[in-house]
Write a protein that holds these residues in place. Structure first.
Motif, short mmCIF file in Angstrom:
data_model
loop_
_atom_site.label_atom_id
_atom_site.label_comp_id
_atom_site.label_asym_id
_atom_site.label_seq_id
_atom_site.Cartn_x
_atom_site.Cartn_y
_atom_site.Cartn_z
N THR A 1 0.85 -1.20 0.00
CA THR A 1 0.00 0.00 0.00
C THR A 1 0.88 1.24 0.00
O THR A 1 1.78 1.36 0.83
CB THR A 1 -0.92 0.03 1.23
N ASN B 1 -2.39 -1.43 -3.53
CA ASN B 1 -3.20 -0.22 -3.36
C ASN B 1 -2.34 1.02 -3.59
O ASN B 1 -1.38 1.24 -2.85
CB ASN B 1 -3.82 -0.22 -1.96
N ASP C 1 -2.74 5.15 -3.94
CA ASP C 1 -3.67 6.28 -3.77
C ASP C 1 -2.90 7.59 -3.94
O ASP C 1 -2.02 7.91 -3.14
CB ASP C 1 -4.31 6.23 -2.38
N ARG D 1 -4.71 -3.69 -7.40
CA ARG D 1 -6.15 -3.87 -7.31
C ARG D 1 -6.91 -2.56 -7.12
O ARG D 1 -8.01 -2.40 -7.62
CB ARG D 1 -6.50 -4.82 -6.16
N SER D 2 -6.34 -1.64 -6.37
CA SER D 2 -7.03 -0.40 -6.03
C SER D 2 -6.18 0.79 -6.45
O SER D 2 -4.99 0.85 -6.11
CB SER D 2 -7.32 -0.34 -4.53
N HIS E 1 -6.26 5.18 -7.11
CA HIS E 1 -6.85 6.53 -7.12
C HIS E 1 -5.79 7.45 -7.69
O HIS E 1 -4.73 7.62 -7.09
CB HIS E 1 -7.24 6.95 -5.71
N THR F 1 -9.66 -3.76 -9.44
CA THR F 1 -11.05 -3.90 -9.03
C THR F 1 -11.66 -2.58 -8.58
O THR F 1 -12.88 -2.42 -8.64
CB THR F 1 -11.17 -4.91 -7.87
N TYR F 2 -10.83 -1.66 -8.10
CA TYR F 2 -11.32 -0.35 -7.65
C TYR F 2 -10.52 0.74 -8.35
O TYR F 2 -9.30 0.75 -8.28
CB TYR F 2 -11.18 -0.21 -6.13
N SER G 1 -15.66 -1.31 -8.82
CA SER G 1 -16.04 0.08 -8.53
C SER G 1 -15.28 1.01 -9.46
O SER G 1 -14.05 0.94 -9.55
CB SER G 1 -15.72 0.42 -7.06
#
Length: 521
Positions: free
Chosen positions: A298, A325, A327, A350-351, A353, A378-379, A404
């Motif tokens: 992350t 992740n 972000d 996977r995630s 932003h 996935t996001y 999402s």
């Protein structure tokens, strides 16, 4: 049979209810064996449970009374915690020995609840240290908080969680680790340490560097003005052999270079890094951390502005291979650097932003880059403009595991009325590409859609949306009717609906729709 289980088995079973104080309390009433197994577990995180669960101020007050009965009567007279006619009954257990962690704020809040139930006469009997520019009542509450913290650290064999509030408005005598220097043996077991506030913190970092070498989670909200280069915090990071998660708020440009180097030094076990409102204008964190933090899962850079990086397509060394992740909310990184990160972390990511506009960096093909490299995502949350949405169909065809998708940006401007039809075409071109797993769809950037386009989109959409947000064009009531028809066709119920119009006169045709659906029970 359960009554005959050995204590080790009972403790393992009861551990699944650690956050459920009411269930644990009912267990301890079963028999003596269960009671002896439950009590240590029930009293491990007392202040956290009472602060974050539905406990009344009176029950939090009783918790403080229990701990106060173990303190020296000269500090807290018995008459201040009970009637003057008799001393309170001593507790069955020395509950302070079971405590394994506490937060300064939670203890102070509980003491405040207890203090509110005391009569003026009882309050006057409490000893206290006078602190500058504070009322006697406030001084008493802070004094009791400090004495309780001393008791916990002195009595408990292990403190694995500690959170301090190093606020300039609070006297250092109340929260400083120097209070515990004589009884710090339990603090060497700290696994999670949180330090909030903007006061001087060098003394805290120095003490922990000496006592603790196995902190796993370290969260610092403001490094402190007395550590202008970040050297003291860097030393604390370097001596931690098990550091897995690190969070930093408000790091300055002069403090961050040393912090980044210290994290790289301990990068082999780091799994999560989070920076918020930090100034990286004097450092290049991506290059420093990319190779040293091979197991990072992350990585968050929140509101950190522009970050310079020399990562490019010519980079042959793997970077952030295990990243899951990423972000970058409010943080801008060049498209070349992002492409490198996507390239090497593509299988696991996977995630995500990411910001595609803002600052000096512009990312013209951000969605295509994600579609090329991040097939298992996935996001996805992207801040971008309508002119980038032509890439959206490519993204949806490639990333079939999307659960999402959230696209944000500036709302439509006053020239929207002349180009509105093109937005409907954009939406209709997506209806055959929506992944079957997609449950959340947000399209709130500089485009809007008519109710007819929304109706056609939902009829041909191959998935059942649970959350749908967009900017509407025309009557919001027509849009809500479309949503009701969609719910009826799919056998869903509308759990939440929010709709309204923009108030500006020239934008009165524009609105916003937020819908949440659920299965009919």
């Amino acid at each position: 049979m359960a009554a005959c289980l050995p204590s080790d088995c009972l403790l393992n079973i009861f551990s699944y209810f650690e956050g459920d104080a009411r269930s644990l309390h009912s267990f301890l009433l079963t028999n003596r064996n269960w009671c002896l197994s439950v009590v240590p577990l029930l009293w491990r995180r007392t202040f956290y449970i009472t602060s974050h669960s539905n406990f009344s101020s009176k029950k939090r007050s009783k918790l403080v009374v229990t701990y106060l009965t173990c303190l020296d009567e000269k500090i807290i007279p018995f008459s201040s915690t009970s009637t003057a006619s008799h001393k309170p009954r001593l507790p069955t257990f020395d509950y302070a020995t079971f405590l394994r962690g506490f937060d300064f704020y939670d203890v102070y809040h509980a003491v405040g609840n207890w203090y509110a139930f005391q009569t003026p006469e009882r309050r006057r009997k409490i000893s206290f240290d006078r602190f500058h520019d504070m009322s006697d009542d406030e001084c008493r509450k802070l004094f009791i908080t400090r004495e309780l913290m001393k008791q916990f650290i002195r009595s408990s064999p292990i403190i694995d969680y500690l959170a301090l509030d190093a606020e300039q408005s609070l006297p250092p005598q109340c929260w400083s680790l120097s209070n515990f220097s004589d009884n710090h043996n339990s603090l060497k077991y700290i696994r999670t340490f949180v330090c909030r506030g903007n006061a001087n913190k060098q003394e805290v970092y120095a003490a922990l560097s000496q006592w603790c070498q196995n902190i796993e989670f370290l969260s610092i909200h403001g490094i402190g003005k007395d550590d202008p280069s970040g050297e003291s915090l860097s030393n604390l990071i370097k001596v931690q052999r098990q550091l897995r998660e690190f969070v930093l708020w408000n790091g300055t440009r002069d403090q961050l270079p040393q912090i980044i180097r210290a994290l790289a030094f301990r990068g082999e076990k780091l799994k999560s890094l989070e920076f918020r409102f930090c100034d990286f204008s004097k450092s290049t964190p991506l290059e420093t951390l990319a190779n040293s933090c091979a197991g990072l899962k992350t990585f968050k850079l929140i509101r950190c502005g522009e970050i310079h990086s020399n990562l490019s397509e010519s980079c042959l060394t793997p970077v952030f291979l295990d990243l899951i992740n990423l972000d970058l909310q409010g943080t801008y990184i060049s498209s070349e650097s992002l492409d490198v990160i996507f390239k090497w972390s593509n299988i696991n990511l996977r995630s995500l932003h990411v910001e595609s506009t803002g600052g000096r960096f512009r990312i013209p093909k951000i969605l295509e880059s994600i579609a090329s490299h991040c097939l298992n995502i996935t996001y996805l949350k992207v801040r971008t403009k309508k002119d980038k949405l032509s890439q959206l169909a490519t993204l949806l065809r490639s990333c079939r595991n999307l659960h999402s998708l959230k696209i944000y940006g500036s709302p439509p401007d006053r020239l929207f009325f002349f180009v509105q039809d093109t937005d409907d075409e954009l939406l209709l071109s997506l209806r055959q590409t929506i992944p079957i797993n997609l449950k959340t769809l947000v399209l709130k950037t500089d485009c809007a859609f008519t109710s007819l386009a929304i109706d056609a989109f939902l009829k041909d959409c191959g998935t059942e949306l649970k959350h749908f947000e967009y900017v509407s064009y025309g009557s919001v009531w027509q849009h809500l009717n479309v949503m009701k028809k969609y719910a009826k066709r799919r056998g869903l119920e509308i759990e939440k609906q929010i709709a309204g119009n923009y108030k500006e006169l020239l934008m009165r045709e524009l609105g916003y729709i937020i819908m949440e659906f659920g299965k009919i029970s």
